[in-house]
Scaffold this motif. Structure first.
Motif, PDB file in Angstrom:
ATOM      1  N   ALA A   1     -35.761 -47.423  39.626  1.00 55.08           N
ATOM      2  CA  ALA A   1     -36.262 -46.083  38.853  1.00 55.08           C
ATOM      3  C   ALA A   1     -37.406 -46.653  38.547  1.00 55.08           C
ATOM      4  N   LEU A   2     -38.018 -47.623  38.521  1.00 56.45           N
ATOM      5  CA  LEU A   2     -39.523 -47.466  37.998  1.00 56.45           C
ATOM      6  C   LEU A   2     -40.863 -48.028  39.254  1.00 56.45           C
ATOM      7  N   ARG A   3     -39.263 -48.160  40.800  1.00 56.32           N
ATOM      8  CA  ARG A   3     -40.484 -48.708  41.872  1.00 56.32           C
ATOM      9  C   ARG A   3     -41.360 -47.704  41.700  1.00 56.32           C
ATOM     10  N   GLY A   4     -42.422 -48.295  42.112  1.00 55.39           N
ATOM     11  CA  GLY A   4     -44.105 -47.429  42.375  1.00 55.39           C
ATOM     12  C   GLY A   4     -44.737 -47.519  41.186  1.00 55.39           C
ATOM     13  N   ALA A   5     -44.619 -47.736  40.104  1.00 56.47           N
ATOM     14  CA  ALA A   5     -44.809 -47.578  38.398  1.00 56.47           C
ATOM     15  C   ALA A   5     -46.492 -47.929  38.271  1.00 56.47           C
ATOM     16  N   THR A   6     -47.201 -46.877  38.300  1.00 52.77           N
ATOM     17  CA  THR A   6     -48.223 -46.884  38.105  1.00 52.77           C
ATOM     18  C   THR A   6     -48.877 -48.458  36.803  1.00 52.77           C
ATOM     19  N   GLN A   7     -48.315 -47.723  36.102  1.00 48.27           N
ATOM     20  CA  GLN A   7     -48.682 -48.344  35.098  1.00 48.27           C
ATOM     21  C   GLN A   7     -46.818 -48.605  33.899  1.00 48.27           C
ATOM     22  N   ILE A   8     -47.133 -50.104  33.512  1.00 47.67           N
ATOM     23  CA  ILE A   8     -45.785 -50.214  32.372  1.00 47.67           C
ATOM     24  C   ILE A   8     -46.192 -51.047  31.084  1.00 47.67           C
ATOM     25  N   ALA A   9     -46.156 -50.831  29.199  1.00 48.19           N
ATOM     26  CA  ALA A   9     -46.395 -51.050  28.935  1.00 48.19           C
ATOM     27  C   ALA A   9     -45.764 -51.476  28.392  1.00 48.19           C
ATOM     28  N   CYS A  10     -45.317 -52.727  26.827  1.00 46.18           N
ATOM     29  CA  CYS A  10     -44.200 -53.754  25.888  1.00 46.18           C
ATOM     30  C   CYS A  10     -45.203 -53.470  24.998  1.00 46.18           C
ATOM     31  N   GLY A  11     -43.314 -52.444  24.195  1.00 46.69           N
ATOM     32  CA  GLY A  11     -43.466 -52.685  23.306  1.00 46.69           C
ATOM     33  C   GLY A  11     -42.825 -54.087  22.040  1.00 46.69           C
ATOM     34  N   SER A  12     -42.515 -54.516  21.473  1.00 47.75           N
ATOM     35  CA  SER A  12     -41.681 -55.461  21.219  1.00 47.75           C
ATOM     36  C   SER A  12     -40.586 -55.701  21.167  1.00 47.75           C
ATOM     37  N   GLU A  13     -39.749 -54.671  21.720  1.00 39.10           N
ATOM     38  CA  GLU A  13     -38.268 -54.447  22.780  1.00 39.10           C
ATOM     39  C   GLU A  13     -38.334 -52.983  23.105  1.00 39.10           C
ATOM     40  N   HIS A  14     -39.705 -52.087  23.553  1.00 34.56           N
ATOM     41  CA  HIS A  14     -38.852 -50.738  24.392  1.00 34.56           C
ATOM     42  C   HIS A  14     -40.398 -51.003  25.192  1.00 34.56           C
ATOM     43  N   ASN A  15     -40.545 -50.372  25.641  1.00 37.43           N
ATOM     44  CA  ASN A  15     -41.253 -49.949  27.083  1.00 37.43           C
ATOM     45  C   ASN A  15     -41.697 -48.868  27.149  1.00 37.43           C
ATOM     46  N   LEU A  16     -42.917 -48.929  27.968  1.00 37.49           N
ATOM     47  CA  LEU A  16     -43.053 -47.146  28.612  1.00 37.49           C
ATOM     48  C   LEU A  16     -43.504 -47.218  30.517  1.00 37.49           C
ATOM     49  N   ALA A  17     -43.179 -46.280  30.812  1.00 39.70           N
ATOM     50  CA  ALA A  17     -44.362 -46.809  32.331  1.00 39.70           C
ATOM     51  C   ALA A  17     -44.191 -44.897  33.192  1.00 39.70           C
ATOM     52  N   THR A  18     -45.604 -45.022  33.783  1.00 45.88           N
ATOM     53  CA  THR A  18     -45.823 -43.807  34.598  1.00 45.88           C
ATOM     54  C   THR A  18     -44.879 -44.504  35.521  1.00 45.88           C
ATOM     55  N   VAL A  19     -43.929 -43.186  36.301  1.00 43.26           N
ATOM     56  CA  VAL A  19     -43.915 -43.154  37.763  1.00 43.26           C
ATOM     57  C   VAL A  19     -44.131 -41.968  38.661  1.00 43.26           C
ATOM     58  N   GLY A  20     -45.467 -41.566  39.358  1.00 40.95           N
ATOM     59  CA  GLY A  20     -45.689 -40.196  39.376  1.00 40.95           C
ATOM     60  C   GLY A  20     -46.065 -39.749  38.487  1.00 40.95           C
ATOM     61  N   SER A  21     -46.275 -39.066  37.887  1.00 39.80           N
ATOM     62  CA  SER A  21     -46.674 -38.024  37.494  1.00 39.80           C
ATOM     63  C   SER A  21     -45.918 -37.430  36.071  1.00 39.80           C
ATOM     64  N   CYS A  22     -44.439 -38.784  36.543  1.00 36.30           N
ATOM     65  CA  CYS A  22     -43.648 -38.741  35.429  1.00 36.30           C
ATOM     66  C   CYS A  22     -44.146 -40.196  34.341  1.00 36.30           C
ATOM     67  N   LEU A  23     -43.254 -39.708  32.668  1.00 36.29           N
ATOM     68  CA  LEU A  23     -43.452 -41.238  31.528  1.00 36.29           C
ATOM     69  C   LEU A  23     -42.522 -40.631  31.517  1.00 36.29           C
ATOM     70  N   LEU A  24     -42.153 -42.641  31.596  1.00 38.80           N
ATOM     71  CA  LEU A  24     -40.989 -42.801  31.127  1.00 38.80           C
ATOM     72  C   LEU A  24     -40.719 -43.814  30.387  1.00 38.80           C
ATOM     73  N   SER A  25     -39.323 -43.620  29.367  1.00 38.05           N
ATOM     74  CA  SER A  25     -39.377 -44.998  28.318  1.00 38.05           C
ATOM     75  C   SER A  25     -38.169 -45.729  28.500  1.00 38.05           C
ATOM     76  N   TRP A  26     -37.908 -46.630  27.622  1.00 40.93           N
ATOM     77  CA  TRP A  26     -36.770 -47.573  27.558  1.00 40.93           C
ATOM     78  C   TRP A  26     -36.362 -48.451  26.121  1.00 40.93           C
ATOM     79  N   GLY A  27     -35.603 -48.624  25.857  1.00 41.78           N
ATOM     80  CA  GLY A  27     -35.211 -49.730  24.655  1.00 41.78           C
ATOM     81  C   GLY A  27     -34.979 -49.537  23.521  1.00 41.78           C
ATOM     82  N   TRP A  28     -35.275 -50.059  22.608  1.00 45.05           N
ATOM     83  CA  TRP A  28     -35.400 -50.542  21.286  1.00 45.05           C
ATOM     84  C   TRP A  28     -36.179 -49.312  20.535  1.00 45.05           C
ATOM     85  N   ASN A  29     -35.482 -47.936  19.514  1.00 44.78           N
ATOM     86  CA  ASN A  29     -35.413 -46.469  19.628  1.00 44.78           C
ATOM     87  C   ASN A  29     -35.189 -46.326  18.078  1.00 44.78           C
TER      88      ASN A  29
END
Length: 398
Positions: free
Chosen positions: A325-353
């Motif tokens: 789902a992250l193929r082609g991501a233009t940005q990724i950021a990691c917190g301690s145990e969670h993450n953000l990514a931009t894929v196209g014009s979309c903002l995705l998140s996953w992990g510790w919440n």
């Protein structure tokens, strides 16, 4: 009269907010993205965002630094130790700043003159100025690195930098306790015990790209696409059979289909990389969903326990797995145990919440990348338990 659309910028923040790190003027956690108070930013264009244990830093294209959140160790660089609940300009910086990396309670800035400036806690020597101060609320230049720095990274209690000539430096004793559990104190290498920048052996004569730092592990990516890693391997983040790796080891490209790595990120105990074709791989600790794919319960529990290591067994290796789902991501950021990514014009998140830092309105861990709706991200960043995204908002104007 014809209506013309105009674009404005908003900084959305969410997640943990005990110290005002969301910049919203209060200290209540937010499980959905909310607009931060960016009055002080005015027309400034943001180019980089980073967060620490309880603070946030925004860098603008003209080299200014804006900060908010926890400031008990002076990690905001404002000359005092009072917490700040909305973004405030750092005064007195004589250099333009191009990038930032936040540790737990300290901050590293990279200037346009390729120097590192540091502030905050120095209890473990993570500021790179020796033992002269326990903490500093003022920005200090890491003077012992003479060559131009191309990348710097702040871990929990240690720091890394790589220079244009390809020398990798490490300082701060945050990895020492992990090392001495496995090695005798006399065998812990100097780069794991120094409070001043110390050369990491075995990485000379390599074209530099970037360094990343986790809670207790390190990585160095070269321009040739090779990734070198060292430090704690408690959760398989180094893909070694040893619980601690004191000298850098390389990631085999055959595990990535033979591809070069073009970018790398580190969470506290997991890693994310992107290859030349845009594929994204993750490995390390995955019990909060921070890997973006399912990890077997047996595999995870084995990685979280060191009984099998101390009893003479061999630690199971945690191999990179692609997150499609992250193929082609233009940005990724990691917190301690969670993450953000931009894929196209979309903002995705996953992990510790636990604190709502995945932005879905819940406090349930997110096991695979999920869309955060209605946001058009330009720049993203993570703190240990909070998230930030500069987004465009189209508003009608007459």
């Amino acid at each position: 009269m014809e209506t013309i659309s105009r674009v404005k910028f908003c900084l959305y923040t969410w997640g943990a907010n005990s110290y005002g790190q969301l910049g919203q003027g209060h200290v209540e956690d937010q499980s959905l993205p909310q607009v931060a108070d960016i009055t002080t930013l005015q027309a400034e264009v943001t180019c980089a965002i980073s967060g620490g244990g309880g603070h946030s830093v925004v860098i603008t294209e003209n080299g200014k630094v804006f900060v908010c959140g926890q400031n008990n160790k002076g990690q905001l660089g404002l000359g005092h130790t009072i917490d700040i609940y909305t973004l405030e300009l750092c005064p007195g910086l004589r250099q333009k700043i191009t990038n930032v990396s936040c540790g737990w309670d300290f901050t590293l800035l990279l200037s346009d003159t390729r120097q590192i400036l540091a502030c905050g806690s120095n209890k473990f020597g993570q500021l790179g100025i020796g033992e002269t101060l326990q903490h500093s609320a003022n920005w200090l230049i890491v003077e012992s690195i003479k060559d131009p720095v191309v990348s710097a990274a702040a871990g929990l209690r240690h720091s890394l930098a790589v220079t244009a000539s390809g020398f990798v430096y490490q300082w701060g004793t945050g990895l020492f306790s992990h090392a001495k559990r496995v090695l005798s104190v006399s065998k812990v290498p100097s780069h794991l015990t120094s409070k001043l920048p110390c050369l990491v052996p075995g990485l000379e004569e390599k074209a530099p790209c970037m360094v990343t730092a986790g809670m207790a592990h390190c990585s160095y990516l070269t321009e040739n696409g090779d990734l070198f890693m060292w430090g704690s391997n408690k959760h398989g983040q180094l893909m070694s059979s040893d619980p601690f790796v004191s000298s850098p080891i390389s990631l085999k490209r055959c595990l990535l289909g033979g591809e070069k790595i073009i970018y790398a990120w580190s969470g506290w105990t997991h890693n994310v990389i992107q290859t030349e074709s845009g594929r994204v791989f993750t490995w390390g600790r995955g019990n909060y969903g921070q890997l973006g794919h399912m990890v077997s319960t047996n595999h995870t529990s084995k990685l979280l326990s060191h009984d099998f290591v101390t009893e003479g067994g061999s630690q199971e290796t945690c191999l990179p797995a692609e997150v499609k789902a992250l193929r082609g991501a233009t940005q990724i950021a990691c917190g301690s145990e969670h993450n953000l990514a931009t894929v196209g014009s979309c903002l995705l998140s996953w992990g510790w919440n636990e604190h709502g830092m995945c932005g879905d309105g819940s406090h349930t861990d997110v096991l695979e990348p999920c869309l955060i709706p209605r946001l058009n991200p330009l720049v993203i960043g993570c703190g240990a338990g909070h998230s930030l995204a500069l987004c465009t908002v189209t508003a009608p104007s007459r």
